[in-house]
Design a protein around this motif. Structure first.
Motif, PDB file in Angstrom:
ATOM      1  N   LEU A   1      10.442   6.438  10.144  1.00 61.77           N
ATOM      2  CA  LEU A   1      10.597   5.610   8.950  1.00 61.77           C
ATOM      3  C   LEU A   1       9.873   6.202   7.744  1.00 61.77           C
ATOM      4  O   LEU A   1      10.231   5.910   6.597  1.00 61.77           O
ATOM      5  CB  LEU A   1      10.099   4.191   9.221  1.00 61.77           C
ATOM      6  CG  LEU A   1      11.060   3.321  10.025  1.00 61.77           C
ATOM      7  CD1 LEU A   1      10.339   2.108  10.607  1.00 61.77           C
ATOM      8  CD2 LEU A   1      12.234   2.866   9.157  1.00 61.77           C
ATOM      9  N   ASN A   2       8.882   7.015   7.980  1.00 56.36           N
ATOM     10  CA  ASN A   2       8.176   7.650   6.872  1.00 56.36           C
ATOM     11  C   ASN A   2       8.752   9.023   6.512  1.00 56.36           C
ATOM     12  O   ASN A   2       8.738   9.425   5.344  1.00 56.36           O
ATOM     13  CB  ASN A   2       6.691   7.800   7.208  1.00 56.36           C
ATOM     14  CG  ASN A   2       5.943   6.477   7.125  1.00 56.36           C
ATOM     15  OD1 ASN A   2       6.256   5.637   6.291  1.00 56.36           O
ATOM     16  ND2 ASN A   2       4.982   6.283   8.000  1.00 56.36           N
ATOM     17  N   THR A   3       9.256   9.742   7.500  1.00 56.04           N
ATOM     18  CA  THR A   3       9.627  11.134   7.270  1.00 56.04           C
ATOM     19  C   THR A   3      11.103  11.342   6.961  1.00 56.04           C
ATOM     20  O   THR A   3      11.470  12.354   6.369  1.00 56.04           O
ATOM     21  CB  THR A   3       9.264  11.981   8.497  1.00 56.04           C
ATOM     22  OG1 THR A   3       9.960  11.478   9.647  1.00 56.04           O
ATOM     23  CG2 THR A   3       7.765  11.940   8.765  1.00 56.04           C
ATOM     24  N   ARG A   4      11.985  10.409   7.330  1.00 62.53           N
ATOM     25  CA  ARG A   4      13.421  10.620   7.167  1.00 62.53           C
ATOM     26  C   ARG A   4      13.956   9.896   5.931  1.00 62.53           C
ATOM     27  O   ARG A   4      13.349   8.941   5.451  1.00 62.53           O
ATOM     28  CB  ARG A   4      14.150  10.189   8.437  1.00 62.53           C
ATOM     29  CG  ARG A   4      13.729  11.067   9.604  1.00 62.53           C
ATOM     30  CD  ARG A   4      14.327  10.689  10.921  1.00 62.53           C
ATOM     31  NE  ARG A   4      13.668  11.450  11.978  1.00 62.53           N
ATOM     32  CZ  ARG A   4      13.858  11.275  13.278  1.00 62.53           C
ATOM     33  NH1 ARG A   4      14.721  10.355  13.694  1.00 62.53           N
ATOM     34  NH2 ARG A   4      13.203  12.005  14.161  1.00 62.53           N
ATOM     35  N   PRO A   5      15.086  10.336   5.417  1.00 66.85           N
ATOM     36  CA  PRO A   5      15.617   9.739   4.181  1.00 66.85           C
ATOM     37  C   PRO A   5      15.919   8.252   4.336  1.00 66.85           C
ATOM     38  O   PRO A   5      16.392   7.802   5.380  1.00 66.85           O
ATOM     39  CB  PRO A   5      16.909  10.533   3.939  1.00 66.85           C
ATOM     40  CG  PRO A   5      16.704  11.827   4.645  1.00 66.85           C
ATOM     41  CD  PRO A   5      15.892  11.489   5.859  1.00 66.85           C
ATOM     42  N   LYS A   6      15.666   7.516   3.267  1.00 63.33           N
ATOM     43  CA  LYS A   6      15.909   6.074   3.238  1.00 63.33           C
ATOM     44  C   LYS A   6      16.723   5.758   1.989  1.00 63.33           C
ATOM     45  O   LYS A   6      16.272   6.015   0.866  1.00 63.33           O
ATOM     46  CB  LYS A   6      14.575   5.317   3.214  1.00 63.33           C
ATOM     47  CG  LYS A   6      13.762   5.485   4.493  1.00 63.33           C
ATOM     48  CD  LYS A   6      12.333   5.038   4.322  1.00 63.33           C
ATOM     49  CE  LYS A   6      11.510   6.062   3.554  1.00 63.33           C
ATOM     50  NZ  LYS A   6      11.257   7.304   4.335  1.00 63.33           N
TER      51      LYS A   6
END
Length: 223
Positions: free
Chosen positions: A82-87
């Motif tokens: 949730l912090n490292t991948r695109p959102k």
């Protein structure tokens, strides 16, 4: 082409509003926030962690994005998906998004999601985001549903399938039970609906537009 996967928590009567806390979503005077918390066990946590590891990108509505952005950046896990991948964030009111790797969708949400799905890559995962899910269902954009159903009936609140959902069918591909009675159902899209008519003492016929065959004694199926 990417698959769009919706993961959600619902009660036995289909309510998905504010599962995680009293103040998560009080729209409509909702008084039952936090209804899933007593049913969390170790298996639930393991399954949720496994889900997020399969995500290539995340897609959020505004409320869920702001809630997650207020907590997940505090994680001490350096590879937390949730912090490292695109959102990607669907919102008509936000003008900027500050959480790491966050991208604000501009223009028509359904059209933007179609573009995301057309790209190469892994799962587009939707968590929470009840209003966004309605838009995705209304535009026939959901490929997989991962539904945790809890042994609770509320009688009021926002539901997973509201008005405007396109009629369609799904096939069950997995079911799991945790120690507190919550059941995980995983469904994959299976095309349009099939219809039939049941009469006592008569054949049961399931209609489809492709072909027809008998499925056994006293039953004929059209496929």
């Amino acid at each position: 082409m990417r698959k769009l996967v919706v993961g959600t928590f619902v009660t036995m009567d289909g309510v998905m509003q504010a599962p995680g806390g009293p103040d998560e979503d009080r729209d409509g005077g909702f008084q039952h926030g936090g209804w899933l918390v007593p049913y969390i066990d170790e298996k639930f946590g393991e399954v949720m962690s496994e889900w997020t590891r399969h995500a290539d990108v995340f897609l959020f509505g505004r409320k869920t994005y702001e809630m997650f952005a207020g907590s997940w950046p505090k994680s001490t896990d350096p590879v937390e998906p949730l912090n490292t991948r695109p959102k990607f964030v669907a919102s008509r009111t936000l003008h900027k998004v500050n959480w790491n790797n966050s991208i604000l969708l501009k223009g028509d949400v359904a059209q933007e999601v179609v573009k995301l799905k057309a790209q190469e890559g892994g799962e587009i995962q939707v968590h929470g985001s009840g209003n966004l899910i309605q838009t995705l269902l209304q535009h026939n954009l959901v490929d997989t549903l991962r539904i945790w159903q809890f042994p609770v009936v509320l009688g009021t609140g926002k539901r997973l399938f509201e008005g405007g959902t396109i009629p369609c069918s799904f096939r069950l591909v997995d079911t799991q039970l945790n120690t507190t009675g919550a059941v995980l159902h995983v469904y994959e899209r299976a095309g349009g609906l099939k219809y039939g008519e049941v009469e006592v003492g008569q054949e049961t016929v399931i209609f489809d537009s492709e072909s027809s065959h008998h499925t056994g004694d006293g039953e004929r199926e059209t496929q």
